[in-house]
Design a protein around this motif. Structure first.
Motif, mmCIF file in Angstrom:
data_model
loop_
_atom_site.group_PDB
_atom_site.id
_atom_site.type_symbol
_atom_site.label_atom_id
_atom_site.label_comp_id
_atom_site.label_asym_id
_atom_site.label_seq_id
_atom_site.Cartn_x
_atom_site.Cartn_y
_atom_site.Cartn_z
ATOM 1 N N ARG A 44 0.682 -1.161 -0.127
ATOM 2 C CA ARG A 44 0.148 0.051 -0.461
ATOM 3 C C ARG A 44 0.838 1.306 -0.502
ATOM 4 N N ALA A 45 1.919 0.849 0.315
ATOM 5 C CA ALA A 45 3.135 2.486 0.973
ATOM 6 C C ALA A 45 2.974 2.676 -0.824
ATOM 7 N N VAL A 46 3.586 1.527 -0.790
ATOM 8 C CA VAL A 46 4.662 2.443 -2.090
ATOM 9 C C VAL A 46 3.483 2.682 -3.491
ATOM 10 N N ALA A 47 2.740 1.556 -3.066
ATOM 11 C CA ALA A 47 1.377 2.242 -4.338
ATOM 12 C C ALA A 47 1.234 3.731 -3.951
ATOM 13 N N LEU A 48 1.560 3.965 -2.948
ATOM 14 C CA LEU A 48 1.240 5.415 -2.526
ATOM 15 C C LEU A 48 2.210 6.843 -2.820
ATOM 16 N N SER A 103 1.038 -3.822 -6.883
ATOM 17 C CA SER A 103 1.603 -4.692 -6.755
ATOM 18 C C SER A 103 1.792 -5.570 -8.334
ATOM 19 N N SER A 104 1.131 -5.683 -9.107
ATOM 20 C CA SER A 104 0.835 -7.023 -10.220
ATOM 21 C C SER A 104 2.483 -6.855 -10.827
ATOM 22 N N LYS A 105 3.156 -5.766 -9.940
ATOM 23 C CA LYS A 105 4.316 -5.409 -11.296
ATOM 24 C C LYS A 105 5.503 -5.805 -10.772
ATOM 25 N N SER A 106 6.184 -6.413 -11.377
ATOM 26 C CA SER A 106 7.027 -7.628 -11.103
ATOM 27 C C SER A 106 8.432 -7.090 -9.932
ATOM 28 N N CYS A 107 8.666 -5.644 -10.759
ATOM 29 C CA CYS A 107 9.881 -5.377 -10.267
ATOM 30 C C CYS A 107 9.265 -4.843 -8.868
ATOM 31 N N VAL A 108 7.982 -4.079 -8.478
ATOM 32 C CA VAL A 108 7.949 -3.956 -7.060
ATOM 33 C C VAL A 108 7.859 -5.235 -6.243
ATOM 34 N N ASP A 180 -6.021 -9.816 -8.003
ATOM 35 C CA ASP A 180 -4.774 -10.496 -6.638
ATOM 36 C C ASP A 180 -4.968 -11.828 -7.778
ATOM 37 N N SER A 181 -5.527 -12.586 -7.988
ATOM 38 C CA SER A 181 -5.496 -13.922 -8.285
ATOM 39 C C SER A 181 -5.180 -14.442 -9.219
ATOM 40 N N THR A 182 -5.366 -13.373 -10.541
ATOM 41 C CA THR A 182 -5.592 -13.329 -11.733
ATOM 42 C C THR A 182 -3.962 -13.057 -12.386
ATOM 43 N N ARG A 183 -3.305 -11.771 -11.628
ATOM 44 C CA ARG A 183 -1.964 -11.838 -11.941
ATOM 45 C C ARG A 183 -0.578 -12.131 -12.145
ATOM 46 N N THR A 184 0.049 -12.077 -13.400
ATOM 47 C CA THR A 184 1.023 -13.384 -13.721
ATOM 48 C C THR A 184 2.234 -13.840 -12.464
ATOM 49 N N ASP A 185 2.578 -12.538 -11.998
ATOM 50 C CA ASP A 185 4.102 -12.665 -11.210
ATOM 51 C C ASP A 185 2.769 -12.615 -9.509
ATOM 52 N N SER A 186 3.382 -14.399 -8.990
ATOM 53 C CA SER A 186 2.867 -14.301 -7.878
ATOM 54 C C SER A 186 1.070 -14.457 -7.497
ATOM 55 N N PRO A 187 0.726 -15.040 -7.902
ATOM 56 C CA PRO A 187 -1.255 -14.445 -7.473
ATOM 57 C C PRO A 187 -1.262 -15.150 -7.143
#
Ligand code: DC
Length: 220
Positions: A44-48, A103-108, A180-187
């Motif tokens: 959440r903090a990273v998103a902000l 959070s769906s972004k791999s570098c995050v 959250d459940s359909t992202r490719t990285d760590s769903p």
């Protein structure tokens, strides 16, 4: 409870929003004298921070640049990104939605997973999130996955976020669950070796007791 090696114990609690993770994780940490690590607060903090810095998260090089120099400082009372304290602003539906997207972004994820693994090296903690048992700490044995029906989870979130429309909360939750459940990285999925608990028919103390009994049985 039988003596467990507190210096080493690490517990993962994963699941969708509204499944009761936060309250349960905090109580388990308190009962066992462990630290509580809320990884959702970090996302959440990273998103902000991304939003505040006007980073176009669909622009790969812009996002990579942000991730490469990002610094995160988590404590049980504060969450800071690049020196800015976001503690007071992370608990809004907007921050949750933004977090679900970035959070769906791999570098995050790479940056935060590395930070979380660093925290876990100290041991003696309960770490709560979506991918703790599957990605962050796949080798630990104490993994729990808390679920409940969409209706129950939306009702709980509505009770927490007074003043917001129930239908709006339910729709926002559906959207987040899907992202959250359909992202490719760590769903968001249950780790194969996690103990799944449907919290719908239990109160918080019931869930906490179930988890503590399970840990006790396994530490005999
Ligand atoms: O648990 P929470 O509602 O505070 O999490 C906010 C968002 O952060 C959630 O929609 C997905 C993301 N998240 C994640 O991808 N991985 C985690 N370990 C924790 C949260």
């Amino acid at each position: 409870m039988k003596k467990i090696e507190k210096s080493k114990i690490v517990i993962a609690i994963d699941g969708p929003s509204g499944g009761g993770k936060s309250t349960v994780s905090r109580l388990i940490a308190k009962r066992l004298g462990l630290s509580y690590i809320d990884t959702g607060a970090m996302y959440r903090a990273v998103a902000l921070a991304l939003n505040g810095a006007d980073v176009d998260i669909e622009n790969a090089s812009e996002l990579e640049e942000f991730c490469a120099s990002m610094s995160v400082e988590y404590s049980e009372s504060n969450i800071k990104v690049n020196g800015t304290d976001y503690t007071g602003s992370i608990r809004t539906e907007e921050a949750g939605l933004l977090a679900s997207i970035s959070s769906s972004k791999s570098c995050v994820r790479r940056a935060l997973v590395e930070y979380q693994r660093g925290l876990a090296k100290e041991g003696a903690l309960v770490m709560e999130g979506r991918d703790i048992g599957t990605v962050v700490l796949p080798d630990i044995s104490l993994k729990f996955f808390l679920t409940a029906s969409h209706e129950v989870r939306a009702l709980r979130r509505h009770a927490e976020r007074k003043g917001l429309e129930r239908e709006a909360i339910s729709e926002a939750m559906k959207k987040r669950d899907k992202t959250d459940s359909t992202r490719t990285d760590s769903p968001l999925v249950k780790a194969k070796d996690a103990v799944e608990i449907d919290t719908g028919a239990l109160d918080i103390n019931g869930v906490v007791s179930l988890i503590l009994e399970n840990i006790e049985q396994r530490s005999r």
